[in-house]
Design a protein around this motif. Sequence first.
Motif, PDB file in Angstrom:
ATOM      1  N   LEU A 218       0.844  -1.200   0.000  1.00  0.00           N
ATOM      2  CA  LEU A 218       0.000   0.000   0.000  1.00  0.00           C
ATOM      3  C   LEU A 218       0.874   1.243   0.000  1.00  0.00           C
ATOM      4  CD1 LEU A 218      -2.803   1.419   0.382  1.00  0.00           C
ATOM      5  CD2 LEU A 218      -2.385   1.288   2.835  1.00  0.00           C
ATOM      6  N   ASP A 219       0.656   2.118  -0.975  1.00  0.00           N
ATOM      7  CA  ASP A 219       1.344   3.405  -1.043  1.00  0.00           C
ATOM      8  C   ASP A 219       0.590   4.394  -0.155  1.00  0.00           C
ATOM      9  OD1 ASP A 219       2.352   5.970  -1.721  1.00  0.00           O
ATOM     10  OD2 ASP A 219       2.976   5.233  -3.687  1.00  0.00           O
ATOM     11  N   CYS A 220       1.219   4.805   0.947  1.00  0.00           N
ATOM     12  CA  CYS A 220       0.543   5.679   1.916  1.00  0.00           C
ATOM     13  C   CYS A 220       0.274   7.071   1.356  1.00  0.00           C
ATOM     14  CB  CYS A 220       1.372   5.774   3.193  1.00  0.00           C
ATOM     15  SG  CYS A 220       1.475   4.214   4.090  1.00  0.00           S
ATOM     16  N   ASP A 221       1.107   7.529   0.407  1.00  0.00           N
ATOM     17  CA  ASP A 221       0.849   8.824  -0.223  1.00  0.00           C
ATOM     18  C   ASP A 221      -0.457   8.790  -1.006  1.00  0.00           C
ATOM     19  OD1 ASP A 221       3.086  10.016   0.821  1.00  0.00           O
ATOM     20  OD2 ASP A 221       4.336   9.682  -0.959  1.00  0.00           O
ATOM     21  N   ILE A 222      -0.670   7.701  -1.732  1.00  0.00           N
ATOM     22  CA  ILE A 222      -1.910   7.559  -2.505  1.00  0.00           C
ATOM     23  C   ILE A 222      -3.109   7.440  -1.567  1.00  0.00           C
ATOM     24  CG2 ILE A 222      -3.159   6.069  -4.107  1.00  0.00           C
ATOM     25  CD1 ILE A 222      -0.509   5.384  -5.414  1.00  0.00           C
ATOM     26  N   ALA A 223      -2.938   6.681  -0.487  1.00  0.00           N
ATOM     27  CA  ALA A 223      -4.029   6.521   0.474  1.00  0.00           C
ATOM     28  C   ALA A 223      -4.375   7.853   1.146  1.00  0.00           C
ATOM     29  CB  ALA A 223      -3.641   5.487   1.527  1.00  0.00           C
ATOM     30  N   ALA A 224      -3.355   8.650   1.483  1.00  0.00           N
ATOM     31  CA  ALA A 224      -3.602   9.952   2.102  1.00  0.00           C
ATOM     32  C   ALA A 224      -4.327  10.887   1.137  1.00  0.00           C
ATOM     33  CB  ALA A 224      -2.281  10.569   2.555  1.00  0.00           C
ATOM     34  N   SER A 225      -3.929  10.864  -0.140  1.00  0.00           N
ATOM     35  CA  SER A 225      -4.600  11.701  -1.143  1.00  0.00           C
ATOM     36  C   SER A 225      -6.064  11.303  -1.298  1.00  0.00           C
ATOM     37  CB  SER A 225      -3.876  11.595  -2.488  1.00  0.00           C
ATOM     38  OG  SER A 225      -2.548  12.067  -2.388  1.00  0.00           O
ATOM     39  N   ALA A 226      -6.324   9.981  -1.234  1.00  0.00           N
ATOM     40  CA  ALA A 226      -7.704   9.505  -1.343  1.00  0.00           C
ATOM     41  C   ALA A 226      -8.549   9.973  -0.168  1.00  0.00           C
ATOM     42  CB  ALA A 226      -7.711   7.986  -1.434  1.00  0.00           C
ATOM     43  N   LEU A 227      -7.954   9.986   1.029  1.00  0.00           N
ATOM     44  CA  LEU A 227      -8.686  10.449   2.212  1.00  0.00           C
ATOM     45  C   LEU A 227      -8.995  11.941   2.120  1.00  0.00           C
ATOM     46  CD1 LEU A 227      -7.047   8.627   5.263  1.00  0.00           C
ATOM     47  CD2 LEU A 227      -9.404   8.429   4.471  1.00  0.00           C
ATOM     48  N   LYS A 228      -8.045  12.711   1.577  1.00  0.00           N
ATOM     49  CA  LYS A 228      -8.216  14.164   1.520  1.00  0.00           C
ATOM     50  C   LYS A 228      -9.059  14.621   0.337  1.00  0.00           C
ATOM     51  CE  LYS A 228      -3.842  15.255   3.850  1.00  0.00           C
ATOM     52  NZ  LYS A 228      -2.516  15.914   3.718  1.00  0.00           N
ATOM     53  N   LYS A 229      -9.240  13.754  -0.651  1.00  0.00           N
ATOM     54  CA  LYS A 229      -9.955  14.148  -1.859  1.00  0.00           C
ATOM     55  C   LYS A 229     -11.347  14.663  -1.539  1.00  0.00           C
ATOM     56  CE  LYS A 229     -11.266  12.501  -6.459  1.00  0.00           C
ATOM     57  NZ  LYS A 229     -11.253  11.352  -7.397  1.00  0.00           N
TER      58      LYS A 229
ATOM     59  N   THR B  55      -2.762  18.656   6.518  1.00  0.00           N
ATOM     60  CA  THR B  55      -2.693  17.758   7.666  1.00  0.00           C
ATOM     61  C   THR B  55      -1.827  16.545   7.330  1.00  0.00           C
ATOM     62  OG1 THR B  55      -4.894  18.419   8.414  1.00  0.00           O
ATOM     63  CG2 THR B  55      -4.022  16.359   9.281  1.00  0.00           C
ATOM     64  N   GLU B  56      -0.918  16.202   8.214  1.00  0.00           N
ATOM     65  CA  GLU B  56      -0.086  15.018   8.024  1.00  0.00           C
ATOM     66  C   GLU B  56      -0.879  13.780   8.442  1.00  0.00           C
ATOM     67  OE1 GLU B  56       4.149  13.075   9.538  1.00  0.00           O
ATOM     68  OE2 GLU B  56       3.248  14.757  10.629  1.00  0.00           O
ATOM     69  N   ILE B  57      -0.926  12.785   7.557  1.00  0.00           N
ATOM     70  CA  ILE B  57      -1.628  11.534   7.859  1.00  0.00           C
ATOM     71  C   ILE B  57      -0.596  10.424   8.000  1.00  0.00           C
ATOM     72  CG2 ILE B  57      -3.354   9.867   7.097  1.00  0.00           C
ATOM     73  CD1 ILE B  57      -4.729  12.038   5.548  1.00  0.00           C
ATOM     74  N   LYS B  58      -0.565   9.821   9.182  1.00  0.00           N
ATOM     75  CA  LYS B  58       0.371   8.732   9.463  1.00  0.00           C
ATOM     76  C   LYS B  58      -0.388   7.407   9.458  1.00  0.00           C
ATOM     77  CE  LYS B  58       2.769  11.904  12.601  1.00  0.00           C
ATOM     78  NZ  LYS B  58       3.198  12.130  14.006  1.00  0.00           N
ATOM     79  N   PHE B  59       0.161   6.421   8.766  1.00  0.00           N
ATOM     80  CA  PHE B  59      -0.505   5.125   8.639  1.00  0.00           C
ATOM     81  C   PHE B  59       0.222   4.052   9.438  1.00  0.00           C
ATOM     82  CE2 PHE B  59      -3.713   5.788   5.370  1.00  0.00           C
ATOM     83  CZ  PHE B  59      -3.301   6.978   4.786  1.00  0.00           C
ATOM     84  N   VAL B  60      -0.561   3.207  10.102  1.00  0.00           N
ATOM     85  CA  VAL B  60      -0.057   1.970  10.701  1.00  0.00           C
ATOM     86  C   VAL B  60      -0.995   0.861  10.249  1.00  0.00           C
ATOM     87  CG1 VAL B  60       0.990   3.093  12.701  1.00  0.00           C
ATOM     88  CG2 VAL B  60      -1.381   2.325  12.829  1.00  0.00           C
ATOM     89  N   LYS B  61      -0.456  -0.330  10.009  1.00  0.00           N
ATOM     90  CA  LYS B  61      -1.308  -1.401   9.506  1.00  0.00           C
ATOM     91  C   LYS B  61      -1.980  -2.143  10.658  1.00  0.00           C
ATOM     92  CE  LYS B  61       1.849  -5.364   9.059  1.00  0.00           C
ATOM     93  NZ  LYS B  61       0.982  -6.361   9.707  1.00  0.00           N
TER      94      LYS B  61
END
Length: 314
Positions: A184-195, A259-265
């Motif tokens: 999982l690319d966290c940059d892509i996931a963060a962009s999806a959340l912010k979209k 906003t900085e989004i930090k991911f943990v699995k």
Amino acid sequence: FHFTLFFISALPSAFLFQSRLFFLLPSQHRSRQPAAADSLGLVARPRHTVGPRSVASTANMSITVKATSQKYPTLGSKPFAFLNVDDFKELCALARMKPDSPEVKSRGVYVQVKGSAISVQQSDLIEVGYVYFTLAMRQTLMLPFNADVVLSPLTDVENFMYLKSVTVEIGYFRASDNKKKRTLDCDIAASALKKEGVNLFLNRGQMILKMLKLPEKLPMKIVVRDMEAIPTALVGSKAEADPTHGTGTAHRGILQAVTEIKFVKTPQHSLLLENTNQNQAADMFNMQDLSFSSMGIGGLDGQFGQIFRRAFAS
């Protein structure tokens, strides 16, 4: 002649006695004039409506509706709860907002439901007296179908906190997808959340369902675990120098583009996270350029700057 004088002099006493007798009689024995008007339809009758209707409470500044059990595929992927157009106008009136304003069209109306802050929009698909929540919202709020829901508009500036960073846990929504290891690319996931989520509230413990490419599209379960926020009380004219409102104390806040989004699995999920080290969102919270004098709190730049540095030191 004498009889006539006696009759005339007795009239006031007789009238007074009759008036007293009228007020002593029970109400059911009194003559009523509205009967004729009632037969002509001039007397208002109470209306009886079938089905639930939204109930507004001006004392508590809230409306009460029911959680619909209907499914709306076109609304299920949206980050909003939805009300009928008429109920939404009622909610906007309580929030002192215009339904057709650009602000409301973009981010909806902020409301509090069972301690969580969400955004509400309008849809002509929803029945009057009902509110539609997505699956993730209902599970977050633990709301059964047809339950009464109290929507209380958030209008006080002290209820608004802007997120500096948020930590989310991500994993597979379907257990069957956990059989294969994916990246999982966290940059892509963060962009999806912010979209669609910018300027909307996130709550600690909130669940979000998102379709992400890994590389095939899969439904992913995201849970908000922690957050750092800047309370508006420290920035506005009613600022209070209270550093305890800073890092780690927020239970909800508004997502920003920076906003900085930090991911943990999620533990035991077959996921490999890439691009987890993101740049600090310093543009919005630049302490060097922050001037409290321009906000009408002159002479306290040094003191407030120190508070901000202590609260958000990295």
